[in-house]
Design a protein around this motif. Structure first.
Motif, PDB file in Angstrom:
ATOM      1  N   PRO A  49       0.785  -1.244   0.000  1.00  0.00           N
ATOM      2  CA  PRO A  49       0.000   0.000   0.000  1.00  0.00           C
ATOM      3  C   PRO A  49       0.820   1.300   0.000  1.00  0.00           C
ATOM      4  N   ASN A  50       2.094   1.213   0.410  1.00  0.00           N
ATOM      5  CA  ASN A  50       2.889   2.462   0.433  1.00  0.00           C
ATOM      6  C   ASN A  50       3.504   2.720  -0.944  1.00  0.00           C
ATOM      7  N   THR A  51       2.650   2.761  -1.946  1.00  0.00           N
ATOM      8  CA  THR A  51       3.110   2.804  -3.332  1.00  0.00           C
ATOM      9  C   THR A  51       2.280   3.790  -4.131  1.00  0.00           C
ATOM     10  N   ILE A  52       2.957   4.502  -5.027  1.00  0.00           N
ATOM     11  CA  ILE A  52       2.257   5.327  -6.025  1.00  0.00           C
ATOM     12  C   ILE A  52       2.602   4.701  -7.370  1.00  0.00           C
ATOM     13  N   LYS A  75      -6.271   0.385  -5.346  1.00  0.00           N
ATOM     14  CA  LYS A  75      -6.471   0.835  -3.968  1.00  0.00           C
ATOM     15  C   LYS A  75      -5.325   1.718  -3.503  1.00  0.00           C
ATOM     16  N   ILE A  76      -4.398   1.997  -4.404  1.00  0.00           N
ATOM     17  CA  ILE A  76      -3.262   2.876  -4.101  1.00  0.00           C
ATOM     18  C   ILE A  76      -3.314   4.064  -5.064  1.00  0.00           C
ATOM     19  N   PRO A  77      -2.597   5.150  -4.756  1.00  0.00           N
ATOM     20  CA  PRO A  77      -2.592   6.289  -5.686  1.00  0.00           C
ATOM     21  C   PRO A  77      -2.116   5.836  -7.068  1.00  0.00           C
ATOM     22  N   VAL A  78      -2.849   6.241  -8.077  1.00  0.00           N
ATOM     23  CA  VAL A  78      -2.577   5.769  -9.434  1.00  0.00           C
ATOM     24  C   VAL A  78      -2.836   6.907 -10.405  1.00  0.00           C
ATOM     25  N   PHE A  79      -2.073   6.967 -11.483  1.00  0.00           N
ATOM     26  CA  PHE A  79      -2.328   8.012 -12.472  1.00  0.00           C
ATOM     27  C   PHE A  79      -1.862   7.579 -13.854  1.00  0.00           C
ATOM     28  N   PHE A  80      -2.424   8.242 -14.845  1.00  0.00           N
ATOM     29  CA  PHE A  80      -1.997   8.105 -16.236  1.00  0.00           C
ATOM     30  C   PHE A  80      -0.897   9.117 -16.513  1.00  0.00           C
ATOM     31  N   MET A  89       7.852  11.889 -14.818  1.00  0.00           N
ATOM     32  CA  MET A  89       6.843  12.247 -13.811  1.00  0.00           C
ATOM     33  C   MET A  89       7.133  11.537 -12.493  1.00  0.00           C
ATOM     34  N   ILE A  93       7.892  12.998  -8.657  1.00  0.00           N
ATOM     35  CA  ILE A  93       7.168  12.567  -7.447  1.00  0.00           C
ATOM     36  C   ILE A  93       8.167  12.113  -6.386  1.00  0.00           C
ATOM     37  N   TYR A  97       9.110  13.517  -2.456  1.00  0.00           N
ATOM     38  CA  TYR A  97       9.020  12.708  -1.228  1.00  0.00           C
ATOM     39  C   TYR A  97      10.380  12.592  -0.543  1.00  0.00           C
ATOM     40  N   VAL A 104       8.410   6.374  -0.095  1.00  0.00           N
ATOM     41  CA  VAL A 104       7.249   5.845  -0.817  1.00  0.00           C
ATOM     42  C   VAL A 104       7.801   5.071  -2.015  1.00  0.00           C
TER      43      VAL A 104
END
Lengths: 309, 396
Positions: A49-52, A75-80, A89, A93, A97, A104
């Motif tokens: 879960p500690n994942t983008i 269920k974790i941060p996700v993006f295109f 990108m 990020i 952090y 992360v």
């Protein structure tokens, strides 16, 4: 339980897959027998879960892993990211952090088009710059999500929708680039190849990638595509295994410049045993197959040479 | 007390950005922006600020890195010019549509072909509809001050849009002037920390950024984006006024004026050429010509209402463009002014083009433009179908 906590416990790969939570929503719309979905669910379970995660345009974006309308696919941060800027990108990020002193896992799950073609400049730049990201490329030899167009990772001779077979021309004219080897030549801390036919090996490699703190970790996974390559969906894992057993796709890792075979294929099957399973190679002549066999032998011997350094 | 330094425009921009304490900076060098990056990274190397610097392999990646850092919650800054802006067009459009308050200086340079490295705002004006706020400045003090204001505008909750501060390559980037550097404590009070709530990639609060989005949602996002642009008109003015109160320097907001109050004739300008235009107007005034300047500062959002207000009741006006709009045979800001006036236009409005590719727009050439405007106002010259070219050697 978090993957990191699990590490201290001796567990089999099966136990881990049972114990770790699935980070992807149920019901994404992959094709029948898609081993990329299996690969993605497996690696994201390990990452925890500690994942983008960045999913650029491609099969896994197309099947709505990022989401649809206002619903998330994970269920974790996700993006295109864009097709061609995934690594950049993620580098931004991760840098933020690091700047605020928080760890992360910053991860790409990207196809070969987004990695070795359009996104390659950004990937190479991030590798050279030492961005501490985990970049996982799922290589299904082309732009399969948009209807099977060729990429720089497509094997010579392949039928694709942009390298069709006709009276005058017969498939792709040039060899596929050896992307994991090119990444290894960036001298980043960790490079590995993996296959969904060898899940325990894949899990171990993701776990190693998660330990890297001094630069990029790159994992290249070779994923067969039943709809694009032409074979029965139930044979997905068999095809992937054949690619390894014929030395077509060797499993190895490179830790801080040290090459090591993950699986030594001492008595390889002829590459024909892999190629003849696939509709996209049906038109190949004996000499075409021989040429691919020669490339496979050459790349294998080069790899062995590197393992001896 | 503010410190007076003697610096070029690039150095002033670096100082302005530094005062805003960005978390992450990524920039790729390109003439004439390169010294800006060099100054900034030198300050970081000297320990002036704890800022993460990434050295990207291209402008495309520079903007992409900032998008990542901004999505993670950081304040971000970069700068580019011309071809670099063109290369980053893909993530450029996306920065605004993801509503990321990135600040990027554009050191204006012509677009090739033919091969050129010299000034002109063709680069940024060509992408004026990519959803960024674009503010054009006149001198080095304004560069520094607007870099400080830019973050405040961008991060305002009613705006949340990226901002370009645009200044002329070489004429400003490489010209040295005295510049007052705002006091750090005052800037810290003026500009609070950026704390994003609308979009953020954080495992503590999982969010999907940009799932596949059907048209109805996209339309809604566009509507909100345009509303934010409208809000920005008010915010740019507010931030200008707040800055003026704190630092004693005002730039007027969306537009500025010079000797305009009683003017019959209006010269409409943008960027560094305004300085020369001020002198040309002074000379004309000495000869009894009642001419003034309307200086366009914000091109996006475009100050339609103010342009209408300031041009109302004048006898004639002209717009000087250092750029072109192919297919219209006039400059881009001329078209913008023309659109703003619409049915309210009841006087000659002349299009001028000059100063392309770093060519000097001299006092004489601007005096010639004023002569044309006056002649048109007196009915002796009709509004032409094509731009009037201001070319050296053709002053008379």
């Amino acid at each position: 339980m978090r993957a990191a906590e699990m590490k201290t416990i001796k567990m089999s790969a099966t136990d881990k897959m049972l114990a770790y939570a699935d980070m992807v929503a149920p019901g994404i719309t992959s094709c029948e027998g898609c081993n990329v979905e299996l690969t993605m669910r497996t690696v994201l379970k390990v990452l925890g879960p500690n994942t983008i995660v960045a999913i650029p345009p491609g099969c896994m974006g197309g099947v709505q892993t990022v989401g649809w309308e206002d619903r998330m696919g994970t269920k974790i941060p996700v993006f295109f990211p864009l097709l061609d800027n995934t690594a950049s990108m993620l580098g931004g990020i991760k840098k933020y952090y690091e700047h605020i002193g928080r760890h992360v896992n910053v991860v790409a799950f990207a196809g070969d088009g987004a990695s070795v073609d359009a996104g390659f400049q950004a990937l190479s730049g991030a590798a050279e710059r030492g961005d501490n990201i985990i970049y996982i490329c799922y290589d299904n030899e082309g732009y399969m999500n948009t209807g099977f167009q060729r990429s720089g990772s497509t094997t010579k001779g392949s039928w694709t929708s942009t390298t069709p077979v006709g009276a005058a021309h017969k498939g792709k004219k040039t060899h596929r680039k050896d992307a994991p080897m090119i990444m290894a030549m960036h001298d980043i801390p960790y490079v590995a190849t993996a296959s969904p036919a060898y899940i325990p090996d894949l899990i171990a490699k993701v776990e190693k990638a998660m330990q890297v703190r001094d630069g990029m970790a790159y994992i290249h996974v070779y994923n067969a595509c039943s709809t694009g390559w032409g074979y029965q969906p139930c044979k997905s894992i068999d095809i992937c295994r054949r690619s390894v057993q014929t030395r077509f796709y060797p499993l190895y890792e490179v830790e801080h410049g040290k090459f090591k075979l993950s699986l030594d294929i001492k008595q390889p099957k002829p590459v024909k045993d892999f190629l003849n399973q696939l509709k996209k190679f049906r038109h190949l002549s004996e000499s075409d197959i021989l040429e691919i066999q020669e490339l496979v032998d050459r790349r294998w011997n080069r790899l062995l040479g590197l393992c001896q350094i | 007390m503010e410190k007076l330094v003697v610096v070029d425009g690039n150095h002033a921009a670096a100082l302005g950005a530094l005062l805003c304490r960005p978390d992450v900076v990524a920039a790729y060098p390109i003439t004439p922006q390169t010294p800006l990056v060099e100054h900034f990274t030198q300050y970081i190397a000297d320990g002036a600020l704890d800022c993460a610097i990434l050295e990207p392999e291209s402008e495309h990646s520079a903007m992409s890195i900032l998008e990542g850092a901004s999505l993670a919650g950081g304040r971000t800054f970069t700068a580019t010019s011309s071809q670099g802006l063109a290369l980053m067009y893909e993530p450029y459009f996306r920065a605004s549509t993801m509503r990321l308050p990135i600040v990027m200086d554009i050191v204006n340079r012509e677009m090739i072909s033919p091969q050129t490295i010299w000034g002109g705002p063709q680069d940024s004006l060509s992408v004026r509809d990519a959803g960024w706020i674009q503010i054009y400045v006149e001198d080095n003090q304004e560069i520094l001050d607007m870099n400080v204001q830019a973050f405040k505008i961008a991060e305002h909750k009613d705006v949340l849009l990226p901002v370009n501060i645009c200044f002329d390559g070489f004429y400003l980037s490489h010209m040295t002037e005295g510049v007052l550097v705002c006091e750090q404590e005052k800037v810290d009070a003026f500009l609070p920390k950026y704390l994003p709530e609308h979009v953020k990639l954080d495992p503590e609060r999982p969010m999907a950024v940009d799932p596949l989005t059907p048209g109805a949602y996209l339309q809604y996002y566009r509507e909100l984006h345009m509303q934010a642009m409208d809000n920005a008109k008010k915010v740019i003015q507010q931030v200008n006024d707040e800055f003026a109160q704190l630092f004693g320097r005002s730039y007027g907001g969306l537009v500025d004026t010079y000797r305009l109050e009683d003017a019959d004739y209006v010269l409409i300008t943008m960027g560094s050429l305004t300085g020369t235009a001020r002198v040309a107007v002074d000379y004309a005034r000495q000869k009894g010509v009642k001419v003034g300047i309307l200086k366009l500062r914000s091109i996006r959002p475009f100050p339609k209402e103010l342009v209408q207000q300031y041009l109302k009741g004048r006898k004639a006006a002209g717009v000087v463009d250092r750029n072109v709009s192919f297919g219209w045979h006039c400059g881009i800001t001329y078209l913008e002014v023309l659109s703003a006036m619409g049915g309210a236009l009841n006087m000659p409005l002349l299009p001028f083009i000059g100063g392309l590719g770093g060519e000097d727009l001299t006092i004489e050439l601007l005096a010639k433009a004023i002569d044309y405007i006056v002649a048109a106002g007196k009915g002796r010259y009709n509004t032409p179908q094509q731009a009037i070219w201001l070319v050296k050697g053709e002053e008379e």
